[in-house]
Design an enzyme around this catalytic site. Sequence first.
Site, PDB file in Angstrom:
ATOM      1  N   TYR B  97      -4.152  17.069 -15.404  1.00 33.36           N
ATOM      2  CA  TYR B  97      -5.041  17.357 -16.153  1.00 33.36           C
ATOM      3  C   TYR B  97      -4.985  18.844 -16.632  1.00 33.36           C
ATOM      4  O   TYR B  97      -5.349  19.281 -17.665  1.00 33.36           O
ATOM      5  CB  TYR B  97      -6.437  16.955 -15.463  1.00 33.36           C
ATOM      6  CG  TYR B  97      -6.695  15.562 -15.938  1.00 33.36           C
ATOM      7  CD1 TYR B  97      -7.031  14.999 -17.243  1.00 33.36           C
ATOM      8  CD2 TYR B  97      -7.029  14.596 -14.963  1.00 33.36           C
ATOM      9  CE1 TYR B  97      -7.051  13.711 -17.382  1.00 33.36           C
ATOM     10  CE2 TYR B  97      -7.079  13.047 -15.338  1.00 33.36           C
ATOM     11  CZ  TYR B  97      -7.203  12.848 -16.549  1.00 33.36           C
ATOM     12  OH  TYR B  97      -7.587  11.461 -16.690  1.00 33.36           O
ATOM     13  N   GLU B 192       1.003  -1.557  12.101  1.00 35.97           N
ATOM     14  CA  GLU B 192       1.227  -1.782  10.662  1.00 35.97           C
ATOM     15  C   GLU B 192      -0.334  -2.072  10.026  1.00 35.97           C
ATOM     16  O   GLU B 192      -0.926  -1.512   9.265  1.00 35.97           O
ATOM     17  CB  GLU B 192       1.870  -3.110  10.237  1.00 35.97           C
ATOM     18  CG  GLU B 192       1.583  -3.799   8.923  1.00 35.97           C
ATOM     19  CD  GLU B 192       2.628  -4.705   8.766  1.00 35.97           C
ATOM     20  OE1 GLU B 192       3.718  -4.978   9.372  1.00 35.97           O
ATOM     21  OE2 GLU B 192       2.278  -5.454   7.574  1.00 35.97           O
ATOM     22  N   ASP B 244       4.396  -6.524  11.444  1.00 30.51           N
ATOM     23  CA  ASP B 244       4.488  -7.974  11.399  1.00 30.51           C
ATOM     24  C   ASP B 244       5.931  -8.158  11.388  1.00 30.51           C
ATOM     25  O   ASP B 244       6.917  -7.348  10.905  1.00 30.51           O
ATOM     26  CB  ASP B 244       3.888  -8.362   9.881  1.00 30.51           C
ATOM     27  CG  ASP B 244       2.536  -8.299   9.700  1.00 30.51           C
ATOM     28  OD1 ASP B 244       1.940  -8.418  10.910  1.00 30.51           O
ATOM     29  OD2 ASP B 244       1.927  -8.669   8.721  1.00 30.51           O
TER      30      ASP B 244
END
Lengths: 364, 364
Positions: B97, B192, B244
């Site tokens: 911006y 995780e 996982d």
Amino acid sequence: MARQTAPAVADKISDTAKIIQKKILKKQKPTMSTPVRSLSNVAYHANKGYFQMKGKNKIRTLTVSTVKTFAQTLKMMSLSKELIETDDMATKREAYYISKNWGKAGFSEQPESDTIMDDVEAMFGVNREQLKFVPEEKGGDIAGRLMVIDRDSQGKRLKIDCTKFGSGAYSIPSDVEGLEFSSKAKFILAIETAGMFQRLVKYNYWDINNCILISMGGVPTRACRRFIRRLSDELKIPVYAFVDGDPYGYFNIYRTLKVGSGNAAHLNEFFCVPKARFLGVTPQDVIDYKLPTHPLKEVDIKRAKDALKNDPFVKHHKPWQAAINQMLKMGVRVEQQAFAKHGLDFVVKNYMPEKLKNNGKFLP
Amino acid sequence: MARQTAPAVADKISDTAKIIQKKILKKQKPTMSTPVRSLSNVAYHANKGYFQMKGKNKIRTLTVSTVKTFAQTLKMMSLSKELIETDDMATKREAYYISKNWGKAGFSEQPESDTIMDDVEAMFGVNREQLKFVPEEKGGDIAGRLMVIDRDSQGKRLKIDCTKFGSGAYSIPSDVEGLEFSSKAKFILAIETAGMFQRLVKYNYWDINNCILISMGGVPTRACRRFIRRLSDELKIPVYAFVDGDPYGYFNIYRTLKVGSGNAAHLNEFFCVPKARFLGVTPQDVIDYKLPTHPLKEVDIKRAKDALKNDPFVKHHKPWQAAINQMLKMGVRVEQQAFAKHGLDFVVKNYMPEKLKNNGKFLP
């Protein structure tokens, strides 16, 4: 339906289970009743301030075809009672894995256990956290004039001073029911993006303006919404929302924060913030502050038109209808960081003070 | 390429700009050189511990067709110098911006400004945070035996004690370069899921085991990776990853944490944690702990086979090849919350202690 203490919830579970047991012992067919959870069963009462269920219930009777669901619901109730009594908690995913030890009542997929959990929640008219089931995700960062009182693992009181985190922040826990607060802040600013939150922290905004900054990080999590609601109730100070100027910011974020959503109407009572007001970014701000914009996407236009037609909240509030029509006419959306065009400190030195001077004009 | 002080970075920017200016004044064509940022320009050296660039550069010469990009790069360098000198910062979106005031050098879309920012970062061999460009998103929660030293807006030292957050946590700021640390913890556990982090906090794991718990919340953000790396360097204690047991956990999360990724190789040196080791969940754990699993999805199988064939990290480490082949043979993936099948405290009372007793056997 009022907030209930943990023993009261555990007792309610026992009572329901006993009624079912009695019916079974009498060789009658037991039933369970849960509210219908959908938009069709929702009304918006401005004086109450949130989407409320109209009262339709679904009745589940124990039959050959419902026996598994029936057993799963009872096991889920039993797990909740155990968690309450041992002051433990389980995430939705953990609850699913615990069921792997329920023999034939075990769930094959997590969406099945999530549905039963939602049913139990609605059945007892309490929120999941009171049943000691907590969301997987956390979310919501705090900086500013707020003291949070929590307890350590020995039950000793811990005072967490949210003015003392420097460039970092206090991360809201997934279960906020047990927290206490103390604050002399004048208002709460709930911010959509982590980027804008950082900007305000960097420029020491909370210190200069005596307020509490909350980073929602997109659509606020349950814990974040409940946290803001509790602050709103207990500190009795205004809550202002500062989000992107697009339909996602207006409806998915602000509307959900303020009045809740349709598909979780059984818990809007606890999770919405009826006193929230909309600071910006409005379509009028785009004009007043000559902000750089992006064209509305197809999905934005669709969402805005849907809201005008079907959203009970928008249909109730004329100023919102006007703002949405203005946005559709202008054909643009705006991000809250667009103020950077005028300098990084413009949002702090110009926009926020000018807006707050006229806070009576905020959108409802 | 070593860590550089802020004035050194600002000087480097000036020097580069002066060379370009001189060439222009002599009516010669100035050039800028940036490293090629892609997997083809990356090598894995186990002794260095991270994906490293091989040294291919692209040279941009000022011509009619490159004049806009050239100007944008110089404006971006100038913005960075200004931010360094005023001790300010800008998010990527804010930088975009700000460019709206650069006249014809303004960017039309944020991906364009992001690319130029990456080029500048690679050109000076520093990370974006040193140029005072900070990521939009935050991420990473901390609980446990760690004292973080930050400064308030007046420059006063603030000590943040991560043992004092109760059920909440300390949220890592987006720029961690200025933080200092003190700790007597024995190890760092990078987790995780927010759900497992909550579980360990609930059971007071960090207190009993004298460690630091970090919730990565999926793929760790830049700030989170840099934070763990700095802890690893300065505290000189082991970092264990607990994710996982699926290809996403093994490669997208653990591999990225440990050695970095291909498309951001110019900053792996700062953002990877070469000393991280893999605690679990491994395919062998599924057998040893009789864990409930889900079948591998198509995308899992594809990702695993790709890794065996193309991932320099996997190709270097035989134990990882064996683990991946075992997973493919078993045809299943496992979530870290699967231990809940054996009771909510099983992970704390059985799995973690048994694993840590044999930490020499962790996957590399």
